[in-house]
Enzyme design. Structure first.
Site, PDB file in Angstrom:
ATOM      1  N   GLU A 139       0.788  -1.236   0.000  1.00 20.97           N
ATOM      2  CA  GLU A 139       0.000   0.000   0.000  1.00 20.97           C
ATOM      3  C   GLU A 139       0.824   1.292   0.000  1.00 20.97           C
ATOM      4  OE1 GLU A 139      -2.854  -0.327   3.168  1.00 20.97           O
ATOM      5  OE2 GLU A 139      -3.773  -2.107   2.302  1.00 20.97           O
ATOM      6  N   GLU A 145      -5.875 -11.147  -1.448  1.00 23.48           N
ATOM      7  CA  GLU A 145      -6.747 -10.973  -0.279  1.00 23.48           C
ATOM      8  C   GLU A 145      -8.211 -10.984  -0.721  1.00 23.48           C
ATOM      9  OE1 GLU A 145      -5.531  -7.623   2.174  1.00 23.48           O
ATOM     10  OE2 GLU A 145      -3.414  -8.025   1.808  1.00 23.48           O
TER      11      GLU A 145
END
Ligand code: XIL
Length: 371
Positions: free
Chosen positions: A157, A262
């Protein structure tokens, strides 16, 4: 003897095609010629506290990611304290069952230890010191699990939604060099390990292009990157199959493998226009935002199954570009989406229900292999 074996095989193949018994075909077996099938495991599962959960994990999946236990705050809580207990157990569980292990995650602005950016007097450290700390963090952890942990989410991220760099403290102190340093240190510590850049909303064009820029920058500097980790916290509508396909093709063109790291699909209303996974954001709960506290209506169950099927049909079509698909949690009751971005809701994101039973979505996903 051989005759009986053939008969038994024939019967089990027949049974395997009936929805009642379809769960006897594990996800990992159904997709064995396509890509790895992984699951994120929580602390209790790593400790093997519940036999039913352990059995389900082992029978269905061939790749493991620790949902929280290897994040900086847990594995390296103080400057000179590393806590390897859970990671050791994760590796042991994977070893005993011939599973692929993903280390999640080395450098992330969230779930970080408070000491990381501070001197002993509480001042903010400079670029040189941060680089040393990142190096020590990565070389210690990746070095310890050299040859045991197969792949790392090296940086998580680092992008903002518009594709520019996220203004994290890592970025504020070191600029974009923290990313290349992290990949260099990881490669030095275990030259064989696969190294990934991982993020959410990576199907959206702006952020996708930002990720492609990161991959190309690393490659231009001869720094090893093997995969892009697309988190895939998705909803019933978004992102579109077309956009997912474009992203798969564009990432593959850079020469890296695509990992869906994910995956979960929320059936609940989103307080945003698009699904996201920025863990720093949360909203108040209210009944409109939590419509299915006592069970999912059949119509939505069907929608979820169809959505999962569409996604896996696409994944199968591009299985030459995809290395792994990992679900973010074993069953609906454990999905982080029950508490994100609104706490205390009842979501139905995964392939197994709260009793660990395979859902319609499970059968729909398995079925895509035969389509
Ligand atoms: C989540 C976990 O599932 C939660 O248990 C925890 O409270 C917050 O983090 N992006 C990531 C994951 O890379 O590590 C996050 O996991 C979900 C979003």
């Amino acid at each position: 003897m051989k005759k009986y074996l053939t008969l038994i095989l024939a019967i089990s193949t027949l049974l395997g095609q009936s929805p009642l018994f379809a769960q006897t075909t594990g996800l990992k077996d159904a997709f064995k010629d396509k890509f790895l099938m992984g699951v994120a495991v929580n602390r209790y599962q790593i400790n093997q506290s519940n036999n039913k959960e352990t059995d389900l994990i082992i029978s269905q999946f061939n790749a493991l990611t620790a949902e929280n236990d290897m994040k900086w705050m847990n594995i390296h809580p103080q400057e000179n304290t590393f806590n390897f207990e859970q990671a050791d157990k994760l590796v042991a569980l994977a070893d005993a069952n011939d599973m692929f292990v993903v280390g999640h995650t080395l450098v992330w602005h969230s779930q970080l230890a408070p000491w990381v950016f501070k001197t002993a007097n509480g001042d903010t450290i400079d670029n040189l010191e941060l680089t040393h700390r990142i190096e020590k963090h990565i070389s210690t952890i990746v070095g310890k699990y050299k040859g045991k942990i197969d792949a790392w989410d090296v940086v998580n991220e680092a992008l903002a939604e518009d594709g520019s760099y996220r203004e994290s403290t890592f970025y504020k102190i070191s600029g974009e060099t923290f990313i290349e340093n992290a990949f260099r240190f990881a490669h030095e510590a275990d030259p064989e390990a696969e190294l990934y850049y991982n993020d959410y909303n990576l199907i959206d064009a702006d952020k996708r292009d930002g990720a492609i820029r990161i991959i190309n920058n690393l490659k231009a500097k001869n720094i090893k990157i093997d995969g892009i980790g697309v988190q895939a916290h998705w909803s019933l509508e978004e992102p579109s199959i077309e956009d997912i396909e474009t992203a798969i093709e564009m990432y593959a063109e850079t020469g890296v493998k695509v990992m869906f790291t994910e995956l979960d699909i929320s059936v609940l209303p989103s307080p945003w226009n698009s699904p996201t996974a920025d863990v720093s954001v949360s909203f108040e709960n209210n009944p409109d935002m939590d419509p299915y506290p006592n069970g999912l209506p059949d119509s939505v169950e069907d929608q979820l199954a169809n959505r999962y099927a569409e996604i896996f049909k696409l994944f199968n079509k591009h299985s030459d570009k995809i290395g792994r698909v990992t679900f973010w949690g074993l069953h609906d009751g454990l999905s982080w989406k029950n508490n994100f971005p609104i706490r205390g809701r009842t979501d139905y994101t995964l392939l197994f229900d709260r009793e660990l039973k395979p859902k319609k979505a499970f059968h729909a996903v398995i079925q895509t292999v035969n389509d």
